[in-house]
Design an enzyme around this catalytic site. Structure first.
Site: not given
Ligand SMILES: [Zn+2]
Length: 628
Positions: A399, A402
């Site tokens: 994550e 991202h």
């Protein structure tokens, strides 16, 4: 079992208070109060009618076009923030009725913007490429909008006259019938079978239970689960085949009226990805099936089985990490892993970790899983459900990939091009996972630890490259059949699927037995309704392996270099200002060639070598993990 693990690992950092604001989002960064959110939403909605004033004259002058685009993107940006807040607020406690209501209001506001601006694309398209380029040349304020404008005008050859477009739009609800029927059927009506496990437990095998119990340690249990589950699916392949046929026919209809050569071309046109990327992926997979077979033999050896079956692919091959991690350790490991991406990347992420980017812990009512989102101009936000397991450290790295992609694009791009296409999104996340595994391997002190890390890396390559690749091939073949006028039904879908799985898994070579009943697996996969989506899981991982290899190699080269790393970071910062395929190519990965896949196969073979040498050292027959 999961519950126990969670409790045990929560104890690992009992000193951490889940109520500590350090571990939670502060939604006040977006709007100080709920009333402020309402006011911001209402103000944005009140501005929507301004767009109508441009209608019919959008491309009459550069100044008009600039003004209208600025108005549109300004409202879009404000409504995006309204929606980001509403969904984050909802995800923190999905039980709250008001949060659900806010989410719905945000959605309605966005629909209002879409319908009020629906005329803009056709007007830009009608003006044509030459006119748009002349306007861009006349006014530099149009520069930030070049790519979005280009993306509209390139659709001209596949756009119909106004009356035909209206007719096609009317078919929208019908075109999803196949998927709608499938979803209702498997979620509500399919009578899932019951099995009794070796420990006496009675289990109803719905989709979630199947996912859990297909990984059972006991081989008899796995066999029982597979046999019952696929026997039930086999009873309904006629119905599910008809549903899938309806979906594929809808894709065929759309590609015919829009004058594409194939459904594949029609789908990949959306992100301007050349179809050769897709066909190359499938060719590469076939050329590298021996590497998959090597992995399967290793799995068989580690599990101590005389014969490997398709039902043995989900059981753990290595002992789980007994070690658990605190959030502080997870952050430190992630930051150490991304050192290869440079000081600046590391520092921004490190600061982010301490600045409310992450809502860390599971709570009653909180959405499960993990994701990253961004409020443009503020910062990225990650939802985590961290309990201390190694997988969650890996999720943090993922994550964070991202988040950093979002942040770098946010800083470098105007709002119109800050968002990035799916084709590159999972490159940034899986590259960080890759860096983490490698950093962890460097630190590993025991062979068990090494086997765990290598084994989970291999499993993820098997599932993302070969399993998703098989799905991609199946999807291509069924669209080809439909294009040739061959209607799809349960029988021919199962026959095709079984043939592919057997080829991939080396059934005829005696490598992994795939029983006839497993041919119904296609009926269980929802992705076949998504219109050529899954191949991107495979291409992303392939691209990230190639990039990570290059970045690591140049860091230890003499003299060290940062050219590859810089090219990669430049790609992240480019957002959607260029097309995904071109961006990746400029970063050194040409997805239309075999080179990236070959890099992934070298990685996979290296990993198998490393595991085999540990096993050899231990003595050939000693299974390290799950007992047969
Ligand atoms: Zn992701």
């Amino acid at each position: 079992m999961i519950r126990v693990a969670v409790l045990a690992s929560m104890l690992a950092f009992a000193d951490v208070s889940a109520a500590d604001p350090k571990y939670a989002w502060n939604l006040g960064e977006l709007y100080p109060t709920e009333a402020a959110w309402v006011a911001a939403k209402d103000a944005a909605v009140a501005d929507i009618p301004k767009i109508a004033s441009c209608r019919g004259k959008l491309t009459t002058s550069a100044a008009t076009l600039v003004g209208c685009l600025e108005t549109y993107f300004d409202i879009d940006r404000r409504l995006t923030q309204v929606n980001v807040y509403a969904s984050m607020n909802y995800d923190l406690d999905t039980r709250v009725g008001r949060a659900q209501q806010m989410q719905e209001q945000g959605r309605q506001a966005r629909i209002a913007l879409s319908s009020a601006s629906a005329w803009m694309r056709p007007e830009i398209l009608a003006a044509g490429r030459d006119k748009i380029q002349a306007l861009e040349a006349a006014d530099p304020r149009l520069t930030p909008y070049k790519q979005p404008l280009l993306d509209i005008v390139r659709r001209a050859p596949h756009t119909l006259d106004a009356e035909s477009e209206r007719l096609v739009a009317e078919t929208a609800t019908m075109s999803n019938a196949g998927q709608a029927i499938r979803d209702v059927f498997v979620n509500a009506d399919l009578p899932y079978p019951k099995v009794k496990l070796a420990n006496g437990e009675d289990v109803t095998l719905d989709a979630a239970a199947y996912t859990k119990y297909r990984a059972a340690i006991d081989r008899e249990d796995r066999l029982k689960v597979f046999t019952a589950f696929w026997a039930r699916y086999n009873e309904f392949t006629r119905t599910l085949g008809t549903a899938l046929n309806a979906q594929v026919q809808a894709h065929e209809f759309s590609r015919k009226v829009r004058k594409f050569d194939s459904s594949l071309a029609a789908s990949l046109f959306g992100d301007n990805v050349p179809t050769v990327v897709y066909t190359q992926l499938i060719a590469d997979i076939h050329a590298n099936l021996p590497t998959l077979h090597r992995y399967l033999s290793l799995r068989q050896r580690m599990m101590g089985l005389d014969k490997l079956g398709y039902e043995d692919l989900y059981a753990p091959i290595v002992k789980r990490y007994e070690r658990t991690f605190t959030p502080e350790q997870a952050k430190a490991l992630t930051l150490e892993a991304v050192a290869a991406l440079g000081k600046e990347y590391q520092e921004i992420l490190g600061k982010g970790f301490e600045s409310g980017w992450i809502d860390w812990f599971p709570r009653t009512g909180k959405r499960s899983g993990a994701y990253s989102t961004i409020a443009y101009g503020i910062h990225p936000f990650q939802l985590q459900n961290f309990t201390g397991l190694y997988d969650e450290v890996s999720t943090l790295a993922h994550e964070s990939g991202h988040s950093m992609h979002s942040l770098l694009a946010d800083r470098a791009q105007p709002y119109a091009t800050h968002d990035y296409p799916i084709f590159v999104a999972e490159v940034a996340s899986t590259l960080n996972e890759n860096l983490l595994v490698n950093a962890m391997l460097q630190k590993a002190t025991t062979d068990d630890e090494r086997l765990f890390l290598l084994g989970s890396h291999l499993d993820s390559l098997r599932t993302t490259l070969f399993r998703q690749g098989l799905f991609a091939e199946f999807e291509l073949r069924i669209h080809e059949m439909a294009a040739q006028g061959e209607p799809l039904n349960g029988e021919n879908l199962t026959a095709l699927y079984l043939k592919l799985v057997r080829e991939y898994y080396g059934h005829d070579k005696g490598i992994c037995e795939v029983k006839d009943a497993y041919g119904a697996e296609w009926a269980y996969i929802p992705h076949f309704y998504y219109d050529f989506y899954v191949y991107q899981y495979a291409t992303s991982v392939i691209a990230s392996v190639k990039l990570a290899d290059g970045i690591r190699a140049e860091a230890v080269a003499k003299p060290p270099s940062t050219a590859k790393r810089d090219a990669y970071l430049k790609m992240l910062a480019a957002g959607s200002s260029r097309y995904a395929y071109d961006m990746l190519k400029e970063a050194g990965v040409d997805m239309a060639t075999s080179a990236p896949f070959e890099a992934a196969m070298r990685d996979m073979n290296r990993t198998i070598d490393a595991m085999e040498s540990i096993l050899d050292k231990r003595g050939a027959k000693a299974p390290a993990g799950g007992k047969p």
